[in-house]
Design a protein around this motif. Sequence first.
Motif, mmCIF file in Angstrom:
data_model
loop_
_atom_site.group_PDB
_atom_site.id
_atom_site.type_symbol
_atom_site.label_atom_id
_atom_site.label_comp_id
_atom_site.label_asym_id
_atom_site.label_seq_id
_atom_site.Cartn_x
_atom_site.Cartn_y
_atom_site.Cartn_z
ATOM 1 N N MET A 1 0.848 -1.194 0.000
ATOM 2 C CA MET A 1 0.000 0.000 0.000
ATOM 3 C C MET A 1 0.882 1.242 0.000
ATOM 4 N N SER A 2 0.527 2.220 -0.854
ATOM 5 C CA SER A 2 1.281 3.457 -0.938
ATOM 6 C C SER A 2 0.488 4.577 -0.293
ATOM 7 N N HIS A 3 1.198 5.522 0.340
ATOM 8 C CA HIS A 3 0.547 6.690 0.914
ATOM 9 C C HIS A 3 0.501 7.846 -0.082
ATOM 10 N N ALA A 4 1.253 7.751 -1.175
ATOM 11 C CA ALA A 4 1.203 8.782 -2.198
ATOM 12 C C ALA A 4 -0.081 8.624 -2.996
ATOM 13 N N PRO A 5 -0.797 9.717 -3.288
ATOM 14 C CA PRO A 5 -2.074 9.591 -3.984
ATOM 15 C C PRO A 5 -1.901 9.410 -5.487
ATOM 16 N N VAL A 6 -2.943 8.901 -6.106
ATOM 17 C CA VAL A 6 -3.079 8.955 -7.554
ATOM 18 C C VAL A 6 -3.774 10.271 -7.884
ATOM 19 N N ILE A 7 -3.232 11.020 -8.830
ATOM 20 C CA ILE A 7 -3.819 12.298 -9.219
ATOM 21 C C ILE A 7 -4.524 12.128 -10.565
ATOM 22 N N ALA A 8 -5.762 12.574 -10.641
ATOM 23 C CA ALA A 8 -6.493 12.634 -11.901
ATOM 24 C C ALA A 8 -6.588 14.095 -12.313
ATOM 25 N N ALA A 9 -6.042 14.439 -13.465
ATOM 26 C CA ALA A 9 -6.134 15.802 -13.986
ATOM 27 C C ALA A 9 -7.367 15.879 -14.881
ATOM 28 N N VAL A 10 -8.314 16.759 -14.546
ATOM 29 C CA VAL A 10 -9.584 16.825 -15.262
ATOM 30 C C VAL A 10 -9.862 18.250 -15.724
ATOM 31 N N ASP A 11 -10.702 18.348 -16.768
ATOM 32 C CA ASP A 11 -11.155 19.667 -17.214
ATOM 33 C C ASP A 11 -12.633 19.660 -17.594
ATOM 34 N N GLY A 12 -13.334 18.563 -17.293
ATOM 35 C CA GLY A 12 -14.750 18.479 -17.605
ATOM 36 C C GLY A 12 -15.044 17.911 -18.971
ATOM 37 N N SER A 13 -13.995 17.587 -19.761
ATOM 38 C CA SER A 13 -14.206 17.031 -21.091
ATOM 39 C C SER A 13 -14.407 15.530 -21.015
ATOM 40 N N GLU A 14 -14.879 14.938 -22.129
ATOM 41 C CA GLU A 14 -15.054 13.498 -22.197
ATOM 42 C C GLU A 14 -13.713 12.776 -22.050
ATOM 43 N N HIS A 15 -12.642 13.401 -22.560
ATOM 44 C CA HIS A 15 -11.313 12.801 -22.438
ATOM 45 C C HIS A 15 -10.892 12.689 -20.974
ATOM 46 N N SER A 16 -11.179 13.742 -20.207
ATOM 47 C CA SER A 16 -10.758 13.701 -18.811
ATOM 48 C C SER A 16 -11.665 12.813 -17.974
ATOM 49 N N LEU A 17 -12.890 12.532 -18.447
ATOM 50 C CA LEU A 17 -13.737 11.568 -17.755
ATOM 51 C C LEU A 17 -13.099 10.183 -17.802
ATOM 52 N N LYS A 18 -12.553 9.796 -18.949
ATOM 53 C CA LYS A 18 -11.870 8.512 -19.044
ATOM 54 C C LYS A 18 -10.673 8.475 -18.104
ATOM 55 N N ALA A 19 -9.943 9.577 -18.016
ATOM 56 C CA ALA A 19 -8.794 9.637 -17.117
ATOM 57 C C ALA A 19 -9.228 9.533 -15.660
ATOM 58 N N LEU A 20 -10.346 10.189 -15.321
ATOM 59 C CA LEU A 20 -10.852 10.151 -13.950
ATOM 60 C C LEU A 20 -11.203 8.718 -13.546
ATOM 61 N N GLN A 21 -11.899 7.992 -14.413
ATOM 62 C CA GLN A 21 -12.277 6.623 -14.079
ATOM 63 C C GLN A 21 -11.060 5.698 -14.044
#
Length: 332
Positions: A1-21
């Motif tokens: 287990m890591s304490h460093a987070p996973v970061i999702a960079a989003v801008d509200g576009s459909e492309h960033s929705l895939k990145a978020l999931q």
Amino acid sequence: MSHAPVIAAVDGSEHSLKALQWARGAALRHGTGLLVAHVLPDHAQLYAGRRASLHDSSEPDAYPDPVHDWVRGELGGSAALPDGIRYESLEGSVPEALRVIGAGALMLVMGSRGRGGFASLLLGSNSRAVASTAPCPVVVVPHAARDAGHDTGHGTGAAATGESGSGQSGSRQSAGRVVLGLHAAETPDDVLSFAFEEASVRGTTVQVVSAYTVPPSPALVIDRPFEVIPPEGLADDGDGGVPAEREMLRSQTRRLEPLRARYPDVPVEQAAVPGDPAGRLVDASRSAALVVVGRHHPRRTAMSLQIGSVAHAVLHHAHGPVAIVPTLKDDL
């Protein structure tokens, strides 16, 4: 287990929705938190600067950020969520803001393009800049037009068909691997460690792909599939074969020994292929869960702002998620 987070960079576009999931799944697999980051648009940053300079208490404290509400709505419908989800609105240019916040991240996940752009291209300017400068591994998730999951064709070559030297593997068997692009003498250890850790948390295979150069010959006009050979098959047995290929596989085996010891439950497949490494990795991306490559050309410094030619080509043409891993310690 890591304490460093996973970061999702989003801008509200459909492309960033895939990145978020994708980032949500990565945080669950690694048992860590999820930080959703959105760089405010220019007009919101100008508003914040104006309010601060004028000290106008009659104005709202913050400019409304619709992306925050969008994120909450998208994650609210997810079946499983990682422990500890945070949201941050960032100011500054997209590459610089994400570079700063990425300093403490396990990885940073972003879509291949923001709003707009040409569907035939994989990478937008912000994605390219972040992949070139971020201090953590950057995973670029392709948009639908480039994603092999939405592609009715199966491509060409062994990576697309799942063939091996024996010709017994099918495409279903090849799906889900973590593919590692390896130059045995030059790829930093951080790149290998990232690939094996990803395979470990996924419970899947690492397929290690190295390319070698040989003089042109008629035999190379016809492409041939990956030759996946286990280490015990590399002993000299007098049957000849391609010397460059066998030497490449031996170099792979020596380089992979520490990783095999550290991750004994991760199956490893080794492939040595003639020709262009970037093209082979792009082919492999059609059936891979993730393609992992190092960021820098080995002759550049660890803090170089230029991305290596193989990473650059794979980022622009891949059909699945690509992880660009920097040298996390300057040991070059």
